[in-house]
Enzyme design. Structure first.
Site, short mmCIF file in Angstrom:
data_model
loop_
_atom_site.label_atom_id
_atom_site.label_comp_id
_atom_site.label_asym_id
_atom_site.label_seq_id
_atom_site.Cartn_x
_atom_site.Cartn_y
_atom_site.Cartn_z
N ASN A 1 38.42 41.79 42.69
CA ASN A 1 37.50 42.85 42.24
C ASN A 1 38.38 44.07 41.97
O ASN A 1 38.75 44.80 42.89
CB ASN A 1 36.46 43.12 43.33
CG ASN A 1 35.39 44.09 42.88
OD1 ASN A 1 35.39 44.52 41.73
ND2 ASN A 1 34.47 44.43 43.78
N HIS B 1 38.96 47.42 41.25
CA HIS B 1 38.06 48.56 41.35
C HIS B 1 38.33 49.59 40.27
O HIS B 1 39.48 49.96 40.00
CB HIS B 1 38.19 49.22 42.73
CG HIS B 1 37.92 48.26 43.85
ND1 HIS B 1 36.73 47.57 43.97
CD2 HIS B 1 38.68 47.86 44.90
CE1 HIS B 1 36.77 46.79 45.05
NE2 HIS B 1 37.95 46.96 45.62
N THR C 1 68.33 17.66 40.44
CA THR C 1 67.27 18.45 39.78
C THR C 1 67.61 18.65 38.30
O THR C 1 66.72 18.78 37.48
CB THR C 1 67.04 19.81 40.48
OG1 THR C 1 68.16 20.65 40.26
CG2 THR C 1 66.78 19.64 41.96
N ASP C 2 68.89 18.59 37.99
CA ASP C 2 69.29 18.68 36.58
C ASP C 2 68.79 17.46 35.80
O ASP C 2 68.35 17.58 34.66
CB ASP C 2 70.81 18.79 36.49
CG ASP C 2 71.27 19.17 35.09
OD1 ASP C 2 70.88 20.27 34.64
OD2 ASP C 2 71.95 18.35 34.45
N ARG D 1 27.69 49.57 37.96
CA ARG D 1 29.12 49.84 38.11
C ARG D 1 29.90 49.06 37.05
O ARG D 1 29.37 48.15 36.40
CB ARG D 1 29.60 49.43 39.51
CG ARG D 1 29.47 47.96 39.77
CD ARG D 1 30.02 47.54 41.14
NE ARG D 1 29.85 46.10 41.34
CZ ARG D 1 30.35 45.41 42.33
NH1 ARG D 1 31.04 46.04 43.28
NH2 ARG D 1 30.18 44.12 42.44
N VAL E 1 30.20 40.04 43.13
CA VAL E 1 31.17 39.10 42.56
C VAL E 1 30.88 37.70 43.11
O VAL E 1 30.95 36.69 42.40
CB VAL E 1 32.61 39.54 42.91
CG1 VAL E 1 33.62 38.51 42.41
CG2 VAL E 1 32.91 40.91 42.30
N GLN E 2 30.50 37.64 44.41
CA GLN E 2 30.24 36.34 45.03
C GLN E 2 29.13 35.59 44.30
O GLN E 2 29.25 34.39 44.02
CB GLN E 2 29.82 36.54 46.50
CG GLN E 2 30.94 36.96 47.44
CD GLN E 2 31.13 38.47 47.59
OE1 GLN E 2 30.90 39.23 46.65
NE2 GLN E 2 31.57 38.91 48.76
N PHE F 1 25.91 46.60 43.33
CA PHE F 1 26.32 46.14 44.67
C PHE F 1 25.56 46.99 45.68
O PHE F 1 25.91 48.14 45.95
CB PHE F 1 27.84 46.26 44.84
CG PHE F 1 28.33 45.61 46.11
CD1 PHE F 1 28.08 44.26 46.35
CD2 PHE F 1 29.05 46.33 47.06
CE1 PHE F 1 28.52 43.64 47.52
CE2 PHE F 1 29.50 45.71 48.23
CZ PHE F 1 29.23 44.38 48.46
N LYS G 1 62.70 20.44 39.94
CA LYS G 1 63.04 21.57 39.05
C LYS G 1 61.79 22.41 38.81
O LYS G 1 60.71 21.88 38.52
CB LYS G 1 63.58 21.01 37.73
CG LYS G 1 64.56 21.93 37.04
CD LYS G 1 65.78 22.23 37.89
CE LYS G 1 67.04 22.38 37.08
NZ LYS G 1 68.23 22.45 37.94
O1 LIG Z 1 30.86 42.29 44.54
C1 LIG Z 1 31.35 42.80 45.56
N1 LIG Z 1 31.49 42.05 46.69
C2 LIG Z 1 32.01 42.54 47.86
O2 LIG Z 1 32.12 41.83 48.88
C3 LIG Z 1 32.40 43.90 47.85
N2 LIG Z 1 32.93 44.71 48.80
C4 LIG Z 1 33.14 45.93 48.22
O3 LIG Z 1 33.66 46.91 48.81
N3 LIG Z 1 32.71 45.93 46.94
C5 LIG Z 1 32.25 44.67 46.67
N4 LIG Z 1 31.73 44.12 45.56
#
Ligand SMILES: O=c1[nH]c(=O)c2[nH]c(=O)[nH]c2[nH]1
Length: 324
Positions: free
Chosen positions: A280, A282, A64-65, A205, A253-254, A188, A18
């Site tokens: 991300n 934008h 499942t009930d 940014r 971000v990575q 970035f 369920k």
């Molecule tokens: O932090 C980021 N990682 C990316 O891999 C990436 N690629 C992108 O276009 N902007 C960003 N920003």
């Protein structure tokens, strides 16, 4: 050449049960205050169900009930359904214990966030407000039989009960859709440039994401998993995620993702690995030059959020074995 009589298919795998079982449990305390937990539960069973699919034989099917009814029955019988990890372990144990032909139970639980209201500076005894928008705490418990796996045997209607249950479990918990944004402290630059690149470098940014974070606990022994302080791990992971998101001078971000996971592994010894999925989202500067308005560099303050497409950065970070 294939003949009509030849076997062309076999059941490779199956899970059924369920999905989206919604449940609210109220906890009434002696001092008159009350608590509330709202959950969405999924329970899927794996085991000796082959004949159900291949022979149209329903005798092994736990409806499942009935799976749904069992979730409500256990919510009634347990003093609390929190933390969700312990409720998940109780559900896993119950299905393995009750149905010897079930080999694995896959349980997913989401907890919806309700926070006690504060009225005139004081906590209200029984009123709550939804916090953090769409954010949900989650867990995925998989319970697995390790003792003999019994093929389904019709029991003439009596419910089988396995008293010497041998089993293990894995627990993966997390939270999802925690929306966060910061208006500076994110750059970035220095990324690969070639004939496909149009993105300008930026040293300032807006960074916006919806955090999906999952952590996996070390160990598979049910009694030990039952003793873990799941609430502490949850609070620590959420604190680190928010603190590093806000404080990190983000190169990408990575890089920010890795710092979040690294801090979590450092402070939560019960964890073996942590995964993040960070879209991300934008939020780009609007070009107001055609209107004769300055909206770049120091003058930049009007942006447009772009819903599609978004970047999506995912990674799993594991604990490194200590060097001897
Ligand atoms: O932090 C980021 N990682 C990316 O891999 C990436 N690629 C992108 O276009 N902007 C960003 N920003």
């Amino acid at each position: 050449m294939t003949t009509a009589a030849s076997v062309t298919a076999h059941l490779k795998s199956q899970r059924y049960g369920k999905d989206r079982v919604r449940l609210v449990k109220v906890l009434r305390h002696a001092d008159g205050t009350q608590d509330l937990a709202e959950l969405t539960v999924t329970v899927l069973l794996e085991g000796d169900f082959e004949s159900v699919y291949t022979q149209a034989d329903n005798r092994a099917v736990v409806a499942t009930d009935s799976v749904k009814n069992t979730i409500y029955a256990l919510a009634k019988l347990q003093p609390t359904v929190l933390p969700i990890e312990r409720f998940g372990l109780a559900l896993g144990r119950h299905f393995l214990d009750t149905y010897p032909h079930v080999s694995h139970v896959h349980i997913t639980i989401q907890q919806h966030p309700w926070h006690r209201m504060t009225l005139d500076g004081a906590p209200h005894p029984h009123s709550f407000t939804r916090g953090n928008g769409t954010m949900r705490r989650t867990t995925q418990v998989t319970a697995q039989r390790t003792g003999p796996h019994t093929a389904y045997v019709p029991t003439g209607g009596s419910r089988a009960h396995n008293t010497s249950l041998e089993w293990t479990a894995t627990v993966e918990s997390g939270f999802c859709e925690l929306a966060v944004v910061k208006t500076t402290g994110s750059a970035f630059t220095d990324f690969l440039r070639d004939g496909y690149t149009t993105l300008p470098e930026t040293d300032d940014r807006i960074l916006s994401t919806n955090v999906d974070c999952r952590w996996r606990f070390t160990g598979t022994e049910p009694a030990a998993l039952g003793r873990v302080d799941y609430d502490r791990v949850y609070r620590t992971m959420q604190d680190h995620t928010l603190r590093i998101f806000a404080l990190d001078n983000s190169a990408s971000v990575q890089a920010t993702l890795f710092r979040m996971a690294d801090a979590g592994l450092r402070d939560c010894p019960d964890l073996k690995e942590i995964s993040y999925a960070l879209p991300n989202n934008h939020i780009f500067a609007v070009n107001l030059e055609p209107l004769g308005l300055a909206n770049t560099g120091r003058d930049l303050d009007v942006y447009v959020p772009v819903t599609d497409p978004s970047g999506l950065i995912t990674a799993t970070v594991a604990r490194t074995a200590a060097k001897l």
